[in-house]
Write a protein that holds these residues in place. Structure first.
Motif, short mmCIF file in Angstrom:
data_model
loop_
_atom_site.label_atom_id
_atom_site.label_comp_id
_atom_site.label_asym_id
_atom_site.label_seq_id
_atom_site.Cartn_x
_atom_site.Cartn_y
_atom_site.Cartn_z
N SER A 178 0.83 -1.22 0.00
CA SER A 178 0.00 0.00 0.00
C SER A 178 0.86 1.26 0.00
CB SER A 178 -0.93 0.01 1.22
OG SER A 178 -1.81 -1.08 1.20
N GLN A 179 1.96 1.24 0.76
CA GLN A 179 2.77 2.43 0.94
C GLN A 179 3.80 2.62 -0.17
OE1 GLN A 179 4.46 2.15 4.87
NE2 GLN A 179 2.51 2.50 5.90
N ASP A 180 4.44 1.53 -0.61
CA ASP A 180 5.46 1.64 -1.67
C ASP A 180 5.46 0.36 -2.49
OD1 ASP A 180 7.63 2.08 -3.29
OD2 ASP A 180 8.91 2.88 -1.70
N PRO A 181 4.50 0.21 -3.40
CA PRO A 181 4.38 -1.04 -4.16
C PRO A 181 5.57 -1.32 -5.06
CG PRO A 181 2.95 0.66 -5.07
CD PRO A 181 3.47 1.18 -3.78
N LEU B 211 1.05 -13.56 -10.37
CA LEU B 211 0.86 -12.49 -11.34
C LEU B 211 0.27 -11.26 -10.66
CD1 LEU B 211 -0.58 -14.36 -14.46
CD2 LEU B 211 1.70 -13.35 -14.19
N VAL B 212 0.80 -10.11 -11.01
CA VAL B 212 0.34 -8.83 -10.44
C VAL B 212 -0.41 -8.06 -11.52
CG1 VAL B 212 1.04 -6.63 -9.44
CG2 VAL B 212 2.25 -8.74 -8.81
N SER B 213 -1.59 -7.58 -11.17
CA SER B 213 -2.38 -6.74 -12.07
C SER B 213 -2.62 -5.40 -11.40
CB SER B 213 -3.73 -7.40 -12.39
OG SER B 213 -3.54 -8.62 -13.08
N ILE B 214 -2.63 -4.35 -12.22
CA ILE B 214 -2.85 -3.00 -11.74
C ILE B 214 -4.06 -2.41 -12.45
CG2 ILE B 214 -1.93 -0.64 -11.66
CD1 ILE B 214 -0.49 -2.46 -9.74
N TYR B 215 -4.96 -1.82 -11.64
CA TYR B 215 -6.09 -1.06 -12.19
C TYR B 215 -5.70 0.41 -12.15
CZ TYR B 215 -8.87 -5.32 -11.47
OH TYR B 215 -9.36 -6.59 -11.50
N TYR B 216 -5.72 1.03 -13.30
CA TYR B 216 -5.28 2.43 -13.37
C TYR B 216 -6.13 3.20 -14.37
CZ TYR B 216 -2.42 6.57 -14.30
OH TYR B 216 -1.99 7.86 -14.47
N LEU B 217 -6.45 4.44 -14.00
CA LEU B 217 -7.19 5.33 -14.88
C LEU B 217 -6.69 6.75 -14.64
CD1 LEU B 217 -9.51 5.01 -16.95
CD2 LEU B 217 -11.10 5.59 -15.11
N LEU C 43 -4.63 -2.95 -6.92
CA LEU C 43 -3.68 -4.00 -7.22
C LEU C 43 -4.28 -5.37 -6.91
CD1 LEU C 43 0.09 -4.16 -6.40
CD2 LEU C 43 -1.40 -5.89 -5.39
N ASP C 44 -4.11 -6.29 -7.84
CA ASP C 44 -4.49 -7.70 -7.65
C ASP C 44 -3.25 -8.57 -7.71
OD1 ASP C 44 -7.15 -7.09 -7.52
OD2 ASP C 44 -7.68 -7.94 -9.47
N ILE C 45 -3.25 -9.65 -6.95
CA ILE C 45 -2.20 -10.67 -7.07
C ILE C 45 -2.88 -12.02 -7.15
CG2 ILE C 45 -0.24 -11.82 -5.97
CD1 ILE C 45 0.59 -9.19 -4.77
N ASP C 46 -2.55 -12.78 -8.18
CA ASP C 46 -3.12 -14.11 -8.38
C ASP C 46 -2.03 -15.16 -8.39
OD1 ASP C 46 -6.05 -13.58 -8.99
OD2 ASP C 46 -5.08 -12.25 -10.43
N LYS C 47 -2.29 -16.26 -7.72
CA LYS C 47 -1.37 -17.40 -7.71
C LYS C 47 -1.67 -18.29 -8.91
CE LYS C 47 -0.30 -21.57 -5.05
NZ LYS C 47 -0.65 -22.35 -3.82
N VAL C 48 -0.63 -18.61 -9.68
CA VAL C 48 -0.78 -19.46 -10.85
C VAL C 48 0.12 -20.69 -10.69
CG1 VAL C 48 -0.57 -19.65 -13.36
CG2 VAL C 48 -1.27 -17.48 -12.32
N SER C 49 -0.48 -21.86 -10.79
CA SER C 49 0.30 -23.10 -10.70
C SER C 49 -0.02 -23.99 -11.89
CB SER C 49 -0.01 -23.84 -9.40
OG SER C 49 -1.40 -24.16 -9.32
N ILE C 50 0.98 -24.70 -12.35
CA ILE C 50 0.83 -25.60 -13.51
C ILE C 50 1.13 -27.02 -13.03
CG2 ILE C 50 1.60 -26.14 -15.84
CD1 ILE C 50 2.42 -23.22 -16.12
N GLY C 51 0.13 -27.91 -13.18
CA GLY C 51 0.28 -29.28 -12.72
C GLY C 51 1.10 -30.13 -13.66
N ALA D 228 -7.06 -16.14 -6.48
CA ALA D 228 -6.76 -14.78 -6.02
C ALA D 228 -6.10 -14.81 -4.64
CB ALA D 228 -8.03 -13.96 -5.98
N ILE D 229 -5.04 -14.04 -4.50
CA ILE D 229 -4.35 -13.90 -3.22
C ILE D 229 -4.66 -12.53 -2.61
CG2 ILE D 229 -2.12 -13.89 -2.06
CD1 ILE D 229 -2.96 -16.62 -3.14
N ILE D 230 -4.57 -11.50 -3.43
CA ILE D 230 -4.90 -10.14 -3.01
C ILE D 230 -5.84 -9.57 -4.07
CG2 ILE D 230 -4.02 -7.81 -2.55
CD1 ILE D 230 -1.37 -9.08 -1.70
N ASP D 231 -6.95 -9.00 -3.62
CA ASP D 231 -7.98 -8.55 -4.56
C ASP D 231 -8.32 -7.08 -4.32
OD1 ASP D 231 -9.79 -8.90 -6.63
OD2 ASP D 231 -11.41 -9.52 -5.31
N ASN D 232 -8.00 -6.24 -5.31
CA ASN D 232 -8.39 -4.83 -5.29
C ASN D 232 -7.83 -4.06 -4.10
OD1 ASN D 232 -9.88 -5.07 -7.69
ND2 ASN D 232 -11.73 -5.65 -6.60
#
Length: 292
Positions: free
Chosen positions: A210-213, A230-236, A244-252, A261-265
């Motif tokens: 939140s303070q210094d991404p 994966l990190v996603s940014i919502y910006y306008l 900011l979103d963070i999603d965990k991606v794993s490949i079996g 989703a790990i961190i949402d909005n």
């Protein structure tokens, strides 16, 4: 203290009404087709999957209303969802009874007419009562094994729970796409091209993001090929905040990719969101999906 995107409680009346009307007008056709599929696949186990499929279809319809109508009000969405579910259940019951008392030859036009009135032979409630008394299907080859009475009501209630519960569940588990009240539009979403090693939603991590991404992300090593975040940014431009979103991606082992989703909005200052985008290569997502 980390904060997150919150729904404003507002909505676009004209777009919401239009989307709701379109879905409602489609429900009689969908219920008719649902009954026809169940009729041609008279296997109770298969019928469960058909009911799940109809529930999913209704769920995506509600998500469409939420996205197209720009609805940021969960109470309103729940009300619309309940209305859609009730109409769906009513119309598929009408389709079922129309088929039974039409000697398996009911046409779509006759079914539509039955939606605004009773059947020539008897009232709708009397038809349901008679079907419940004698049943229309059973287990095994003998007609004497027809399911009826309390057991049939249990099956019917289970069907209604599936068809009604799935869309309402999907409505409240949908992905929230931040909406700018100042700009009256959804935020653009950008996904960083770099995969990060595990970033979990610990309180200290959330505070640092939140303070210094930028600095926080720079301290995170790259992820592995089979497990990365994966990190996603919502910006306008011209807004006060980004997200900011963070999603965990794993490949079996079989190459199946799973994402959660790990961190949402997580709310960021708009300037910090812009700094993240300036610090990492990124791609713009294809706009809001009404089905998420």
């Amino acid at each position: 203290m980390p904060t997150y995107y919150k729904l404003s409680g507002k909505f676009d009346p004209s777009r919401t009404i239009l989307a709701t009307i379109v879905v409602i007008l489609l429900l009689p056709l969908l219920s008719f087709l649902y009954n026809m599929v169940n009729t041609f696949i008279p296997i109770i186990y298969a019928n469960v999957f058909v009911a799940v499929g109809y529930g999913l279809l209704l769920g995506y319809s509600l998500r469409f209303i939420a996205g197209f109508g720009r609805v940021r009000n969960n109470q309103l969405l729940f009300g619309i969802g309940v209305v859609i579910v009730i109409i769906a259940i009513f119309t598929y019951w009408k389709a079922f009874v129309a088929y039974i008392y039409g000697d398996a030859t009911v046409s779509f036009s006759n079914y539509v007419l039955s939606l605004v009135g009773d059947f020539p032979q008897m009232s709708f409630s009397s038809a349901i009562s008679q079907i419940n008394e004698f049943g229309t299907w059973g287990i095994g080859a003998s007609s004497s094994s027809n399911i009826s009475g309390a057991l049939l009501w249990l099956v019917w209630i289970g069907e209604m729970v599936i068809i009604g519960g799935i869309p309402l569940y999907m409505l409240f588990t949908r992905e929230l796409h931040p909406y700018s009240e100042e700009k009256e539009r959804f935020y653009d979403r950008f996904q960083l091209e770099r995969g990060f090693s595990p970033i979990y939603a610990a309180s200290k991590t959330l505070e640092n993001l939140s303070q210094d991404p930028v600095q926080t992300l720079q301290e995170v090593p790259e992820g592995r090929a089979a497990l990365y975040f994966l990190v996603s940014i919502y910006y306008l431009p011209g807004t006060k905040y980004g997200y900011l979103d963070i999603d965990k991606v794993s490949i079996g082992e079989k190459g199946k990719t799973e994402s959660s989703a790990i961190i949402d909005n997580l709310q960021l200052a708009a300037a910090d969101a812009r700094r993240v985008l300036d610090s990492y290569p990124h791609t713009k997502a294809g706009g809001i999906s009404f089905l998420h």
